[in-house]
Design a protein around this motif. Structure first.
Motif, PDB file in Angstrom:
ATOM      1  N   ALA A   1      49.831   6.491 -68.657  1.00 42.61           N
ATOM      2  CA  ALA A   1      47.834   7.287 -68.259  1.00 42.61           C
ATOM      3  C   ALA A   1      47.362   8.051 -69.280  1.00 42.61           C
ATOM      4  O   ALA A   1      46.354   7.887 -69.661  1.00 42.61           O
ATOM      5  N   ILE A   2      48.649   8.676 -69.480  1.00 45.71           N
ATOM      6  CA  ILE A   2      48.066   9.981 -70.611  1.00 45.71           C
ATOM      7  C   ILE A   2      46.975   9.673 -71.865  1.00 45.71           C
ATOM      8  O   ILE A   2      46.173  10.026 -72.224  1.00 45.71           O
ATOM      9  N   ASN A   3      47.821   8.424 -72.485  1.00 38.87           N
ATOM     10  CA  ASN A   3      47.300   7.653 -73.485  1.00 38.87           C
ATOM     11  C   ASN A   3      46.778   7.017 -73.682  1.00 38.87           C
ATOM     12  O   ASN A   3      46.587   5.956 -74.361  1.00 38.87           O
ATOM     13  N   GLY A   4      46.340   6.616 -71.993  1.00 39.67           N
ATOM     14  CA  GLY A   4      45.233   5.444 -71.493  1.00 39.67           C
ATOM     15  C   GLY A   4      46.079   3.813 -71.381  1.00 39.67           C
ATOM     16  O   GLY A   4      45.199   2.867 -71.797  1.00 39.67           O
ATOM     17  N   VAL A   5      47.068   4.119 -71.963  1.00 42.85           N
ATOM     18  CA  VAL A   5      48.106   3.310 -71.247  1.00 42.85           C
ATOM     19  C   VAL A   5      48.512   2.792 -69.831  1.00 42.85           C
ATOM     20  O   VAL A   5      48.786   3.882 -69.325  1.00 42.85           O
ATOM     21  N   GLY A   6      48.776   1.824 -70.118  1.00 47.41           N
ATOM     22  CA  GLY A   6      49.425   1.513 -68.816  1.00 47.41           C
ATOM     23  C   GLY A   6      51.077   0.570 -68.755  1.00 47.41           C
ATOM     24  O   GLY A   6      51.439   0.353 -69.389  1.00 47.41           O
ATOM     25  N   THR A   7      52.002   0.546 -67.915  1.00 51.17           N
ATOM     26  CA  THR A   7      52.974   0.208 -67.899  1.00 51.17           C
ATOM     27  C   THR A   7      53.271  -1.160 -67.976  1.00 51.17           C
ATOM     28  O   THR A   7      52.371  -1.652 -67.407  1.00 51.17           O
ATOM     29  N   ALA A   8      54.328  -1.324 -68.934  1.00 49.84           N
ATOM     30  CA  ALA A   8      54.828  -3.125 -68.688  1.00 49.84           C
ATOM     31  C   ALA A   8      55.325  -3.809 -67.930  1.00 49.84           C
ATOM     32  O   ALA A   8      55.695  -3.899 -66.956  1.00 49.84           O
ATOM     33  N   GLY A   9      56.512  -4.207 -68.053  1.00 47.01           N
ATOM     34  CA  GLY A   9      58.024  -4.191 -68.408  1.00 47.01           C
ATOM     35  C   GLY A   9      57.602  -6.368 -68.237  1.00 47.01           C
ATOM     36  O   GLY A   9      57.414  -6.515 -69.020  1.00 47.01           O
ATOM     37  N   GLY A  10      59.037  -6.039 -67.619  1.00 46.97           N
ATOM     38  CA  GLY A  10      59.475  -7.915 -67.979  1.00 46.97           C
ATOM     39  C   GLY A  10      60.290  -7.582 -68.425  1.00 46.97           C
ATOM     40  O   GLY A  10      61.120  -7.127 -68.290  1.00 46.97           O
ATOM     41  N   SER A  11      60.725  -9.526 -68.784  1.00 48.74           N
ATOM     42  CA  SER A  11      61.941  -9.936 -68.871  1.00 48.74           C
ATOM     43  C   SER A  11      62.011  -9.569 -70.363  1.00 48.74           C
ATOM     44  O   SER A  11      61.034  -9.653 -71.179  1.00 48.74           O
ATOM     45  N   PRO A  12      63.235  -9.641 -71.230  1.00 50.53           N
ATOM     46  CA  PRO A  12      63.001  -9.649 -72.611  1.00 50.53           C
ATOM     47  C   PRO A  12      62.437 -10.981 -73.501  1.00 50.53           C
ATOM     48  O   PRO A  12      62.172 -10.772 -73.707  1.00 50.53           O
ATOM     49  N   ALA A  13      63.183 -12.890 -71.920  1.00 52.79           N
ATOM     50  CA  ALA A  13      62.223 -13.962 -72.861  1.00 52.79           C
ATOM     51  C   ALA A  13      60.435 -13.388 -73.058  1.00 52.79           C
ATOM     52  O   ALA A  13      60.407 -13.970 -73.841  1.00 52.79           O
ATOM     53  N   GLN A  14      60.228 -12.599 -72.011  1.00 58.31           N
ATOM     54  CA  GLN A  14      58.735 -12.316 -72.030  1.00 58.31           C
ATOM     55  C   GLN A  14      58.572 -11.839 -73.263  1.00 58.31           C
ATOM     56  O   GLN A  14      57.133 -11.773 -73.884  1.00 58.31           O
ATOM     57  N   PHE A  15      59.238 -11.079 -73.457  1.00 57.05           N
ATOM     58  CA  PHE A  15      59.058 -10.223 -75.067  1.00 57.05           C
ATOM     59  C   PHE A  15      59.112 -10.839 -75.889  1.00 57.05           C
ATOM     60  O   PHE A  15      58.201 -10.495 -77.103  1.00 57.05           O
ATOM     61  N   GLY A  16      59.730 -11.849 -75.905  1.00 63.25           N
ATOM     62  CA  GLY A  16      60.054 -11.890 -76.648  1.00 63.25           C
ATOM     63  C   GLY A  16      58.837 -13.057 -77.297  1.00 63.25           C
ATOM     64  O   GLY A  16      59.044 -13.546 -78.583  1.00 63.25           O
ATOM     65  N   SER A  17      59.190 -13.881 -76.424  1.00 68.11           N
ATOM     66  CA  SER A  17      57.774 -15.458 -76.066  1.00 68.11           C
ATOM     67  C   SER A  17      56.420 -13.989 -77.391  1.00 68.11           C
ATOM     68  O   SER A  17      55.391 -14.795 -77.915  1.00 68.11           O
ATOM     69  N   LEU A  18      56.477 -13.102 -76.690  1.00 71.47           N
ATOM     70  CA  LEU A  18      55.109 -12.251 -77.364  1.00 71.47           C
ATOM     71  C   LEU A  18      54.946 -11.666 -78.741  1.00 71.47           C
ATOM     72  O   LEU A  18      53.996 -11.938 -79.472  1.00 71.47           O
TER      73      LEU A  18
END
Length: 329
Positions: free
Chosen positions: A291-308
């Protein structure tokens, strides 16, 4: 939750998951992962928000895994030098690559020696943030609709800054202009900082940038925030509309970071890394540190990130081809 995979775990997870893909020798012999330090290659120079995220994640992940997680900076060629090095490393889970939005832009801007989708294994999305469309406070517009109207009446008169030719900020701006059927003149800089400085000075009139780079100047009255790039408003700045609701339907850009690995990393290792990193990201300490850099954590599955990754390579490729964008030579 133990950050290891036993021989029994490996056998159970591997059935039906990988077919003919075999586990690396070191993994099979040790029966656990990780059995030695893990390296995260960051294809950017030290310092800045991306490097910060890599090092925070590496430190906390190392504590969970009981093994050092080392960040190695390998900048150059828009991030492609470090990326190629990482993707051509042994697929054993001990070399990871930190990627950001530029990873999905570079395939359409540079001639690469690797395939950004076929030659990698997605591991996890680390962060989720937003770009803010800001203008110089002296520009006589109070909304995105007014800005678009001005650009349509005088095509090319408005100049926008970016962190560099062919960079992510350049592409996401052209993406908005394409959807809005508006034209502006691109002025590339060597980094977001110099672009913001010139925006405040009035040498360019608008730009997209991360919240961490511009919101302090908005609060100081030097810049005016017109919209955020995400589909929905940000909880931290609820008075700023999204680009989509402010005049450009369909626009949705997330500023993110993630981890990938070379093609062929065994599924049990990917699952172990994903599980432990998800647990790391879920801690209050990690949320506060990012949050110091103005972002939030994400997470999720490998498949979800691959789709992105797949979706953004395709989307930005179309924008780049239509605008005729090429990297600096």
């Amino acid at each position: 939750m133990k950050p290891v995979i036993t021989r029994r775990d490996f056998g159970t997870l591997a059935v039906g998951a990988l077919g003919a893909v075999a586990a690396p020798a070191g993994f099979a012999q040790s029966g656990t992962f990780p059995a030695k330090p893990i390296k995260i290659i960051a294809p950017f120079a030290p310092g800045g928000g991306t490097d910060y995220i890599a090092r925070v994640v590496a430190t906390k992940l190392g504590e969970r895994l009981k093994q050092p997680v080392i960040v190695e900076n390998r900048p150059g060629a828009g991030g492609n030098l470090g990326t190629e090095l990482a993707l051509k490393s042994p697929p054993d889970g001990y070399t990871l690559l930190l990627v950001a939005g530029s990873y999905t832009v570079n395939p359409s801007v540079y001639k690469l020696n690797f395939d950004p989708i076929a030659d990698m294994t997605p591991v996890i999305q680390l962060s989720r943030g937003a770009y803010v469309l800001v203008v110089n406070a002296a520009l006589p517009v109070k909304s995105l609709a007014e800005l678009l109207d001005l650009m349509r009446k005088e095509p090319g008169k408005i100049a926008y800054g970016s962190s560099g030719q062919g960079g992510h900020l350049h592409i996401v701006t052209e993406y908005m202009l394409d959807l809005a059927k508006a034209k502006a003149t691109h002025v590339p800089y060597k980094g977001t900082g110099p672009a913001v400085t010139d925006l405040i000075a009035g040498n360019v009139q608008m730009m997209f940038a991360g919240t961490e780079a511009v919101m302090q100047h908005v609060k100081a009255g030097k810049l005016r925030a017109l919209a955020v790039g995400t589909a929905k408003r940000l909880a931290a700045f609820p008075d700023i509309p999204s680009v989509a609701e402010a005049g450009v339907p369909g626009y949705d850009v997330v500023a993110w970071h993630g981890l990938i690995a070379p093609k062929g990393v065994p599924a049990p290792i990917v699952e172990a890394l994903n599980r432990e990193i998800n647990a790391t990201l879920a801690t209050k300490e990690m949320e506060d540190r990012l949050a110091i850099n103005g972002v939030g954590t994400a997470g999720g599955s490998p498949a979800q990130f691959g789709s992105l990754l797949q979706a953004e390579v395709e989307r930005y490729g179309k924008v780049i081809r239509q605008a005729g964008i090429k990297a600096d030579q």
